[in-house]
Motif scaffolding. Structure first.
Motif, short mmCIF file in Angstrom:
data_model
loop_
_atom_site.label_atom_id
_atom_site.label_comp_id
_atom_site.label_asym_id
_atom_site.label_seq_id
_atom_site.Cartn_x
_atom_site.Cartn_y
_atom_site.Cartn_z
N ALA A 1 0.82 -1.21 0.00
CA ALA A 1 0.00 0.00 0.00
C ALA A 1 0.85 1.26 0.00
N GLY A 2 2.16 1.09 -0.03
CA GLY A 2 3.06 2.24 -0.02
C GLY A 2 4.49 1.76 0.12
N ALA A 3 5.41 2.70 0.18
CA ALA A 3 6.83 2.36 0.21
C ALA A 3 7.22 1.72 1.54
N THR A 4 8.15 0.79 1.45
CA THR A 4 8.73 0.14 2.63
C THR A 4 10.21 0.52 2.71
N LEU A 5 10.65 0.90 3.88
CA LEU A 5 12.07 1.13 4.12
C LEU A 5 12.65 -0.13 4.74
N LEU A 6 13.61 -0.73 4.08
CA LEU A 6 14.25 -1.96 4.54
C LEU A 6 15.67 -1.63 4.98
N ILE A 7 15.95 -1.80 6.24
CA ILE A 7 17.27 -1.52 6.80
C ILE A 7 17.94 -2.86 7.09
N LYS B 1 27.99 -0.50 10.50
CA LYS B 1 28.41 -0.81 11.87
C LYS B 1 27.30 -0.40 12.83
N GLU B 2 27.32 -0.99 14.02
CA GLU B 2 26.22 -0.84 14.97
C GLU B 2 25.94 0.61 15.33
N THR B 3 26.96 1.43 15.47
CA THR B 3 26.78 2.82 15.89
C THR B 3 26.07 3.65 14.82
N ASP B 4 26.02 3.15 13.58
CA ASP B 4 25.32 3.89 12.52
C ASP B 4 23.80 3.85 12.71
N LEU B 5 23.31 2.83 13.41
CA LEU B 5 21.87 2.66 13.57
C LEU B 5 21.40 3.49 14.75
N SER B 6 20.79 4.63 14.46
CA SER B 6 20.41 5.56 15.52
C SER B 6 19.06 6.18 15.20
N ALA B 7 18.49 6.83 16.21
CA ALA B 7 17.23 7.53 16.01
C ALA B 7 17.39 8.66 14.99
N GLU B 8 18.54 9.30 15.00
CA GLU B 8 18.81 10.38 14.06
C GLU B 8 18.81 9.86 12.63
N PHE C 1 15.26 9.02 11.49
CA PHE C 1 14.52 10.25 11.18
C PHE C 1 14.90 10.76 9.78
N LYS C 2 16.18 10.74 9.45
CA LYS C 2 16.64 11.21 8.14
C LYS C 2 16.11 10.31 7.02
N LEU C 3 16.12 9.00 7.25
CA LEU C 3 15.63 8.06 6.25
C LEU C 3 14.12 8.21 6.04
N ASP C 4 13.42 8.51 7.13
CA ASP C 4 11.97 8.74 7.02
C ASP C 4 11.70 10.00 6.20
N GLU C 5 12.47 11.02 6.41
CA GLU C 5 12.32 12.25 5.64
C GLU C 5 12.61 12.01 4.16
N LYS C 6 13.57 11.14 3.89
CA LYS C 6 14.00 10.89 2.51
C LYS C 6 13.01 10.01 1.75
N TYR C 7 12.56 8.93 2.38
CA TYR C 7 11.79 7.92 1.65
C TYR C 7 10.28 7.94 1.94
N PRO D 1 8.40 6.27 4.17
CA PRO D 1 7.88 4.90 4.13
C PRO D 1 6.57 4.76 4.92
N VAL D 2 5.78 3.77 4.52
CA VAL D 2 4.58 3.41 5.27
C VAL D 2 4.96 2.54 6.46
N GLN D 3 6.00 1.73 6.29
CA GLN D 3 6.51 0.90 7.37
C GLN D 3 8.01 0.68 7.18
N ILE D 4 8.65 0.27 8.27
CA ILE D 4 10.08 0.00 8.25
C ILE D 4 10.30 -1.45 8.66
N VAL D 5 11.12 -2.15 7.89
CA VAL D 5 11.53 -3.51 8.25
C VAL D 5 13.02 -3.48 8.55
N LEU D 6 13.38 -3.99 9.72
CA LEU D 6 14.77 -3.97 10.16
C LEU D 6 15.29 -5.40 10.21
N GLU D 7 16.20 -5.74 9.28
CA GLU D 7 16.88 -7.04 9.33
C GLU D 7 18.09 -6.87 10.23
#
Length: 306
Positions: free
Chosen positions: A33-39, A65-72, A75-81, A83-89
């Motif tokens: 139903a919309g874009a998915t952000l896959l991390i 690397k682990e420190t790259d995964l942050s709330a900041e 937020f930036k990825l949400d602004e860019k894409y 997404p309707v939902q985010i899937v985190l592998e």
């Protein structure tokens, strides 16, 4: 801000995370139903092809690397894409407690995949890793279960780490079940199985998920005639699946019935399990072949429950 749910899939490398995520996105209407952000936090043996990403409107972001995964970052990825939902592998060696999400990104579900064929070895040597993997999961799936004889032990070991999660077992046919043979209320090793009324719902679910283990066995149980067809009958019971408002008829097509029966009859059925084509279902399903049908005293079909 608009809520963006997060779904986390974790497990050791090559446990099947990528395959599961692709199946979820391909078969779930809500993901289309919309874009998915896959991390993706680690690379496995199965890849996300560019054509697949484009077809299902999935935007892929790789974490190095682990420190790259942050709330900041989220937020930036949400602004860019947008997404309707985010899937985190997720990477199983990252520390889950370190994860921070923006307030409008709630974690809807965390699923952990475990390869049953290697669990015994890894669990004994990496217990703390498995504790981090499963302690926050709502669903834990053991896959590659065929030929593994210690599934009952494995479930108890996981249950000691997480008392609240659901635990499922997936066989080679892709069927997922929460039941093991040791959970069944009857002895599956017997050539003849006599079902009590209370056994029927469990037997119904298990025989459809794992019909192979019932082939060649004789099954005996009380049931009710629901319909009479040209060369078969339909029998079954009414079962309350979750509440009084959700009562379903769980039934089978029965062939080779030589005795005269009528709709509504209460009968004692002695039968064998087959898996064959059904004209009713227009597919191969579980069908019972009657060996003997005995009419019982007339009674109303009482509602059973799981």
């Amino acid at each position: 801000m608009v809520e963006v749910p997060i779904f986390i899939v974790n497990g050791l490398i090559e446990s099947g995370k990528t395959t599961l995520i692709k199946e979820i996105i391909e078969n779930n209407v809500s993901y289309q139903a919309g874009a998915t952000l896959l991390i993706v936090c680690e690379e496995g043996e199965v890849e996300y092809e560019e054509a697949w990403l484009k077809e299902y409107e999935v935007n892929l972001h790789q974490i190095e690397k682990e420190t790259d995964l942050s709330a900041e970052l989220l937020f930036k990825l949400d602004e860019k894409y947008k997404p309707v939902q985010i899937v985190l592998e997720y990477n199983s060696f990252y520390t889950m407690e370190n994860l921070e999400f923006p307030e409008y990104m709630p974690v809807y579900q965390q699923v952990t995949l475990i390869d049953a064929s290697t669990f015994g070895l890894y669990f004994n040597n990496m217990r703390q890793v498995f504790n981090n993997l499963v302690k926050l999961s709502s669903l834990i799936i053991f896959n590659r279960c065929d030929g593994v004889t210690d599934l009952g032990l494995y479930r108890r070991q996981i249950r000691a780490l997480n008392q609240e999660c659901q635990i499922g077992f997936e066989g080679k046919n892709g069927q997922l079940t929460s039941m093991l043979d040791e959970d069944l209320p009857y002895d599956i090793t017997k050539d003849t199985i006599i079902l009590e009324d209370t056994d029927y719902p469990t037997w119904y679910i298990d025989v459809f998920d794992n019909f192979e283990k019932y082939l060649g066995k004789t099954i005996k149980f009380k049931t009710f005639v629901r319909d009479i067809l040209e060369d078969s009958i339909v029998v079954g019971r009414n079962v309350m699946t979750c509440c009084e408002d959700d009562i379903q008829f769980l039934g089978y097509e029965v062939k080779n019935v030589k005795e005269l029966v009528a709709i509504g009859d209460c009968i004692f059925l002695e039968c064998e399990v087959f898996h064959e084509y059904s004209n009713i279902a227009e597919a191969e399903v579980v069908i019972l072949h009657a060996k003997k049908v005995s009419k019982l005293a007339k009674e109303e079909d009482s509602v059973l429950s799981f």
